[in-house]
Design a protein around this motif. Sequence first.
Motif: not given
Length: 405
Positions: A58, A6, A55, A53, A21, A33, A25, A4
């Motif tokens: 991800v 940030p 993603m 967010l 992100l 997180l 994960l 993760y």
Amino acid sequence: MTSYLPLTVRTVTGLTTVVCLSGALGPDACPELARGLRQHIDEAGRLEQRLVLDMASVRSFSVTACQTLRRATDHLAHSPVLVVGAEPSVREVLERKKLPGVQLHDTLADALAALPDTVSETSAQQAARLSQEADDLREEVFGLRARARTRTLIGVAQGVLLARYGLSGPDAAFTLLREGSQRHNVPLRVLASAVVTAPPPQSDTFWFTGRSTHVPPAATGFLRRYGLDARNRRQVLTAVLHEAAVVIAGAKAAELHMTDSAQGDALVLEQHLALDSTYLDQAALVTSLPYVCARAQRLGKPVTVPDVAADPDLLLHPAGHALLAAGSRALVCIPLITPDGRCSGTLTLHWTEPGTWLTDEQRHAFGALAAETAAWRSWYRRTVVLDALEYIHQHRKSYESSQVN
């Protein structure tokens, strides 16, 4: 290492913030997180902003991560966190869990349009700005991860130089390595790999005794057409990609991997043309199937994927998800086979529509370019890289501990 990461928080017209992100994960990433989510949710609340967010980067989202997101957002059902860009497998997890404090949107524009009317008038401008900033953040992630991968190899090379030459310390080893890199225009990672894998110096004066007089690479093919300096690695690789994608194939993008013997002949992404950072992060270091370049390396012959979305191995792997997210639907990858029969890398072309795109004439030209690139790389390794190693060996005394006051 945590998965993760940030990133820098961005504010859009004082009403919206976005946090990207990335990575896979899994359960090990959840403590960090949770901390990051609390921090950003609290900060957005303090500033009376909505949290987005992003993603898109991800690759996988575990049930534990979903539970972490639920605990962090359950109290926000009246003003949910906006989640955008999740790929299908991640979105499926989120939809199945029905998180009350999370609202899913395909794009940033959709998320902004869902905000109160006070911001709807400028949602298009906000979306454009936010999309650019998210792209910038993903580029930042890619750069950070690339440096992290390189740092380990450079550290090993520093250790080799310290032990071999009795240098004054790690800083001296790094400076010597950097000077060899700069003097001969060899990337630091490439030179570090050579230090780690080359046999020990053969004499006090020369690393390699009995080296023959330098023979320049044959000035044929793309080297001659582009008038290239064969010692300039970046210039050569950029020309290879342009020749392959633009001149020969009319492809939308291309990537070039080279093998690294210090990493078990893993394929390292050396150069690309028109690929986004999300895909690059996925393909930066390839060690196994089902990556198309790994297939070509293993088979020793070209591999064609007419439709990424119909390839079962790719479709079930983050590599395939990243390809589809980048808009790549068809691929052709060719191994770079050296004159002595070894695979030294791969060259891959991307198209935005499914199909088999190369004609017989184009395949022939693509094969010839791959052979020329492999021959150049073989020459570069035994000439330019070895010159950089000789520089290190012959200038080591300036950094030996006995020479430092």
